[in-house]
Design a protein around this motif. Structure first.
Motif, PDB file in Angstrom:
ATOM      1  N   PHE A  20       0.838  -1.192   0.000  1.00  0.00           N
ATOM      2  CA  PHE A  20       0.000   0.000   0.000  1.00  0.00           C
ATOM      3  C   PHE A  20       0.872   1.241   0.000  1.00  0.00           C
ATOM      4  O   PHE A  20       1.930   1.271   0.629  1.00  0.00           O
ATOM      5  CB  PHE A  20      -0.913   0.003   1.229  1.00  0.00           C
ATOM      6  N   ASP A  21       0.403   2.262  -0.716  1.00  0.00           N
ATOM      7  CA  ASP A  21       1.133   3.524  -0.776  1.00  0.00           C
ATOM      8  C   ASP A  21       0.915   4.369   0.472  1.00  0.00           C
ATOM      9  O   ASP A  21       1.634   5.343   0.691  1.00  0.00           O
ATOM     10  CB  ASP A  21       0.709   4.316  -2.016  1.00  0.00           C
ATOM     11  N   PHE A  22      -0.102   4.036   1.266  1.00  0.00           N
ATOM     12  CA  PHE A  22      -0.393   4.779   2.491  1.00  0.00           C
ATOM     13  C   PHE A  22      -0.118   3.880   3.694  1.00  0.00           C
ATOM     14  O   PHE A  22      -0.094   2.649   3.582  1.00  0.00           O
ATOM     15  CB  PHE A  22      -1.855   5.248   2.505  1.00  0.00           C
ATOM     16  N   LYS A  23       0.097   4.506   4.829  1.00  0.00           N
ATOM     17  CA  LYS A  23       0.401   3.760   6.046  1.00  0.00           C
ATOM     18  C   LYS A  23      -0.860   3.189   6.657  1.00  0.00           C
ATOM     19  O   LYS A  23      -1.915   3.818   6.664  1.00  0.00           O
ATOM     20  CB  LYS A  23       1.108   4.674   7.055  1.00  0.00           C
ATOM     21  N   ILE A  24      -0.739   1.968   7.161  1.00  0.00           N
ATOM     22  CA  ILE A  24      -1.836   1.316   7.871  1.00  0.00           C
ATOM     23  C   ILE A  24      -1.495   1.242   9.354  1.00  0.00           C
ATOM     24  O   ILE A  24      -2.256   1.701  10.206  1.00  0.00           O
ATOM     25  CB  ILE A  24      -2.125  -0.081   7.302  1.00  0.00           C
ATOM     26  N   ALA A  25      -0.343   0.649   9.644  1.00  0.00           N
ATOM     27  CA  ALA A  25       0.110   0.624  11.031  1.00  0.00           C
ATOM     28  C   ALA A  25       0.491   2.030  11.479  1.00  0.00           C
ATOM     29  O   ALA A  25       0.861   2.885  10.676  1.00  0.00           O
ATOM     30  CB  ALA A  25       1.305  -0.312  11.177  1.00  0.00           C
ATOM     31  N   TYR A  26       0.348   2.259  12.778  1.00  0.00           N
ATOM     32  CA  TYR A  26       0.678   3.544  13.397  1.00  0.00           C
ATOM     33  C   TYR A  26      -0.250   4.669  12.918  1.00  0.00           C
ATOM     34  O   TYR A  26       0.136   5.837  12.892  1.00  0.00           O
ATOM     35  CB  TYR A  26       2.135   3.912  13.134  1.00  0.00           C
TER      36      TYR A  26
END
Length: 278
Positions: free
Chosen positions: A133-139
């Protein structure tokens, strides 16, 4: 009229009612009310100005907003996917069904810290899933929602599943024979019967999510004002020996949780009363 009142009174008298009611109240007082009362007792050691300053701190307010919003989002997601999973487990036969049915209960048995570490490993920017993914999921709040969805899913599945089992496929066949299509059968015949169970499952998942700590703390990142949940602030204050501050924030969450659950129970009572009339 007098006979009806006597009959109603006789039907409500259960042998051993006084004994069981006394045991129930004693048990709840020792296990539930006494520990909760200590939260308010410790809070009373603060003045009103100190109490208000603690609970209205911007960092605490941000954690309230994050905790409630992510718990609500996770609860709604569990309502959708938990109902679908329950439907599949009840209505269809497929290889490995018993294994899938057992996996549903895994979040109950898995230590929350282990779940948090596993989810953080999967959804980290360099994790097995997060790297795609190009975007963050964790944090991020999204990671918190995923963790809360994971730990709350069994509550919805296990409350909806028995209702579907009691509904039998004959009801669907009868509806189809009367000319109803699939959507009409689901929304007018099946879904009304599922509403009380769905609300119960949602309330259980939502309540669990409000107080969840172990599985969230690893994937949240714990950034103040962004991904810091209220249970973490409470734990931080306890580690700093600020027991009064911890119980003050805990009081806010306790009152908020009670109000939300009371509203959910009222909705559930209303739906039960509405559908039992037919």
């Amino acid at each position: 009229m007098e006979l009806t009142l006597k009959k109603r009174k006789r039907n409500t008298i259960i042998p051993g009612f006084s004994l069981t009611l006394g045991y129930t109240m004693l048990y709840l007082s020792i296990i539930v009310l006494l520990p909760l009362s200590m939260i308010f007792f410790n809070t009373f050691s603060m003045s009103w100005s100190e109490f208000f300053e603690t609970i209205s701190h911007p960092r605490a307010v941000a954690s309230y907003r994050l905790t409630l919003s992510t718990a609500l989002a996770a609860g709604l997601m569990n309502v959708v996917f938990g109902t679908i999973i329950a439907w599949v487990l009840v209505r269809y036969q497929f290889p490995g069904k018993r294994i899938v049915d057992g996996l549903v209960d895994l979040p109950f048995a898995l230590p929350t810290a282990v779940a948090g570490i596993a989810l953080a490993t999967l959804y980290a920017p360099n994790g097995w899933i997060g790297q795609f993914f190009d975007f963050k999921i964790a944090y991020t709040p999204l990671g918190i929602i995923i963790a809360l969805t994971f730990i709350g899913l069994p509550f919805v599945v296990r409350t909806v599943q028995p209702v579907l089992q009691n509904l039998g496929i004959e009801i669907e066949e009868a509806s189809a024979s009367l000319g109803a299509n699939r959507l009409q059968t689901f929304f007018k015949v099946i879904f009304p019967e599922l509403i009380p169970a769905v609300i119960t499952g949602f309330s259980l998942a939502f309540a669990r999510a409000l107080g969840e700590y172990g599985s969230v703390v690893f994937i949240a990142g714990n950034m103040p004002m962004e991904t810091e949940i209220t249970p973490l602030i409470i734990m931080t204050k306890l580690e700093q020996y600020d027991y009064a501050g911890a119980t003050a924030i805990a009081t806010v969450m306790l009152v908020a949780s009670f109000i939300f659950l009371l509203i959910i129970n009222i909705i559930q009572w209303y739906t039960n009363r509405k559908f039992n009339q037919f």
